[in-house]
Motif scaffolding. Structure first.
Motif, mmCIF file in Angstrom:
data_model
loop_
_atom_site.group_PDB
_atom_site.id
_atom_site.type_symbol
_atom_site.label_atom_id
_atom_site.label_comp_id
_atom_site.label_asym_id
_atom_site.label_seq_id
_atom_site.Cartn_x
_atom_site.Cartn_y
_atom_site.Cartn_z
ATOM 1 N N UNK A 26 27.222 8.711 -23.621
ATOM 2 C CA UNK A 26 27.842 9.755 -24.441
ATOM 3 C C UNK A 26 27.145 11.095 -24.231
ATOM 4 N N UNK A 27 25.818 11.092 -24.105
ATOM 5 C CA UNK A 27 25.091 12.331 -23.873
ATOM 6 C C UNK A 27 25.415 12.947 -22.530
ATOM 7 N N UNK A 28 25.582 12.109 -21.518
ATOM 8 C CA UNK A 28 25.889 12.610 -20.182
ATOM 9 C C UNK A 28 27.284 13.229 -20.142
ATOM 10 N N UNK A 29 28.270 12.544 -20.706
ATOM 11 C CA UNK A 29 29.635 13.075 -20.706
ATOM 12 C C UNK A 29 29.754 14.308 -21.602
ATOM 13 N N UNK A 30 29.179 14.227 -22.818
ATOM 14 C CA UNK A 30 29.219 15.385 -23.704
ATOM 15 C C UNK A 30 28.473 16.571 -23.134
ATOM 16 N N UNK A 31 27.371 16.303 -22.444
ATOM 17 C CA UNK A 31 26.631 17.376 -21.799
ATOM 18 C C UNK A 31 27.430 18.054 -20.710
ATOM 19 N N UNK A 32 28.219 17.279 -19.965
ATOM 20 C CA UNK A 32 29.086 17.881 -18.948
ATOM 21 C C UNK A 32 30.123 18.804 -19.582
ATOM 22 N N UNK A 60 25.962 20.013 -33.438
ATOM 23 C CA UNK A 60 25.842 18.733 -34.128
ATOM 24 C C UNK A 60 25.604 17.590 -33.144
ATOM 25 N N UNK A 61 26.311 17.635 -32.036
ATOM 26 C CA UNK A 61 26.284 16.536 -31.085
ATOM 27 C C UNK A 61 24.921 16.371 -30.425
ATOM 28 N N UNK A 62 24.308 17.470 -29.974
ATOM 29 C CA UNK A 62 23.073 17.386 -29.200
ATOM 30 C C UNK A 62 21.912 16.764 -29.976
ATOM 31 N N UNK A 63 21.548 17.283 -31.178
ATOM 32 C CA UNK A 63 20.455 16.641 -31.905
ATOM 33 C C UNK A 63 20.788 15.225 -32.364
#
Length: 453
Positions: free
Chosen positions: A270-276, A372-375
């Motif tokens: 999820x972090x990899x896709x959201x980061x993209x 919100x997503x990152x932390x």
């Protein structure tokens, strides 16, 4: 002279009674992240104008960051492991040195290109090479800061503590774009922010070395220094048992963390896709402002509006991290799911925006979501592993964040240059995928934040 850190020399308290970090130390950690964030967003606010002035296609400006991002992915876990073995402070200082040297050289190379001393091609190529110093050595600081905080806070408080550190990036992204237009100096021009933030980085480095107590292990590691300290082999066993990274599960040599091991896989994916998705939004935003406000013919004038949009997004990020997460007591899963949903909505508004107000509004909503997503994702990764593995978890988090910037900004800009809806449509689609995947796989907050005996 720096004094030994009492948290390193005193017996390690149980995980549920870990003492909070003194405010003075937290301020230093905050400053490290703040300086690098402000410098990088100041750079992002002037780079579209610099690229236009050099006559370079937008996609090449985005690709200039790719090598640095790849080095970040490779080097962050290495520095994270070394911080476990040799201390967090040393890795923070190394990261600041990488930031300072990179910004000085980047500023000089771009000034030579804009002055006509170097051809645009060579100026951009040398800029990319100088930028790699940040990816290679600047990547030492964030995992060290994260591990320092995570290993000194109880599990129930870790989301707020890491959110505070993450918010330093948010505050930096307010300060950077706000100051960047003021740093476009008469004699230096658009590269001015690079040189001034290098100077600010030097001040931060001096304060870090002077005021943060040493936290190196009291005893050196036994055996070969070329082996992983977590290889579980007798020759690489660390002799120090008094550090703050006391394992919660009773083991003394945690195995090396892999990106896609079962505990971390949902958070990493999820972090990899959201980061993209976040990287694409950031890559497109500056060029979107220049195009829809008709500023391509006057790139120097574009630094101000681009900075205003980035600053509006940064304020929204701060609202999320300083206001919503603590006020609503959001756990990692809730923050991640709500965040990625709001980010997708903001991207739709951004894609529809035709003036500065609408663009700033859309970018702010998207930034609120990613704030919100990152932390949430970072704290979820931290809580998925033991206290002894926090250094490695910090390295994984930093690598995932860096991986998002290897090609995603360039891909987003390339699609945007072909069709607005290709770029924005892909971002919204990624946000939807992350929401569905996270809903199905991310561990419940009540389970993640429960103290382990």
């Amino acid at each position: 002279m720096s004094q030994p850190d009492p948290e390193r020399t005193a017996p390690t308290p149980p995980s549920d009674t870990v003492r909070s970090i003194p405010r003075a130390r937290m301020a230093l950690l905050f400053a490290v992240m703040l300086t690098t964030a402000a410098g990088n967003t100041a750079m992002q606010s002037v780079m579209p104008s610099i690229g236009t002035s050099l006559g370079v296609d937008d996609v090449w400006i985005s690709l200039a960051y790719s090598w640095s991002a790849l080095l970040w992915v490779i080097c962050a876990p290495i520095w994270a492991q070394r911080s476990d073995q040799r201390g967090r402070k040393a890795m923070m200082a190394l990261g600041m040195l990488g930031f300072i040297s990179s910004f000085v050289l980047c500023g000089v190379m771009l000034w030579l290109g804009l002055s006509g001393i170097l051809p645009a091609f060579w100026a951009l190529l040398l800029f990319a090479a100088a930028r790699s110093l940040y990816g290679g050595f600047g990547s030492a600081a964030p995992p060290a800061v994260q591990a320092y905080v995570a290993s000194r806070t109880p599990r129930a408080e870790r989301t707020q503590a890491l959110s505070l550190i993450a918010s330093s990036f948010g505050l930096g992204t307010v300060i950077g774009p706000a100051l960047a237009p003021l740093m476009v100096l008469p004699m230096i021009g658009l590269p001015g922010p690079f040189l001034i933030f290098a100077l600010l980085g030097l001040v931060t480095l001096v304060a870090l070395r002077w005021r943060l107590p040493n936290d190196e292990p009291q005893f050196p590691a036994r055996g070969s220094t070329y082996e992983s300290p977590y290889s579980a082999s007798p020759t690489s066993e660390v002799a120090d048992r008094s550090g703050d990274d006391h394992p919660e599960d009773g083991t003394s040599t945690p195995a090396k963390l892999r990106w896609f091991e079962p505990r971390l896989r949902p958070w990493v994916v999820s972090g990899l896709l959201g980061g993209h998705a976040q990287a694409m939004v950031l890559g497109i935003a500056g060029f979107l402002v220049l195009d829809r406000l008709g500023l391509r013919d006057d790139p120097t004038a574009g630094a101000g509006p681009v900075g205003l949009v980035l600053m509006a997004g940064a304020i929204a990020t701060l609202l999320a991290q300083w206001g919503l997460i603590p006020r609503l007591d959001l756990g990692p899963r809730a923050a991640s799911l709500w965040g990625i949903g709001i980010a997708g909505l903001g991207t739709v508004v951004l894609g529809l925006g035709q003036n500065l107000h609408a663009i700033a509004l859309g970018y702010s909503i998207a930034s609120l979501g990613f704030g919100l997503f990152r932390p949430g994702n970072t704290s979820g990764t931290s809580l998925a592993v033991t206290r002894a593995e926090q250094g490695q978890a910090g390295g994984v988090t930093a690598s995932v964040a860096g991986a998002s910037f290897i090609y995603a900004p360039a891909l987003g800009v390339w699609l945007y240059n072909h069709s607005d809806w290709l770029g924005f449509g892909l971002i919204v689609g990624i946000c939807l995928v992350v929401f569905v995947y996270g809903w199905r796989t991310l561990q419940r907050d009540s389970v993640l934040t429960a103290e382990r005996i």
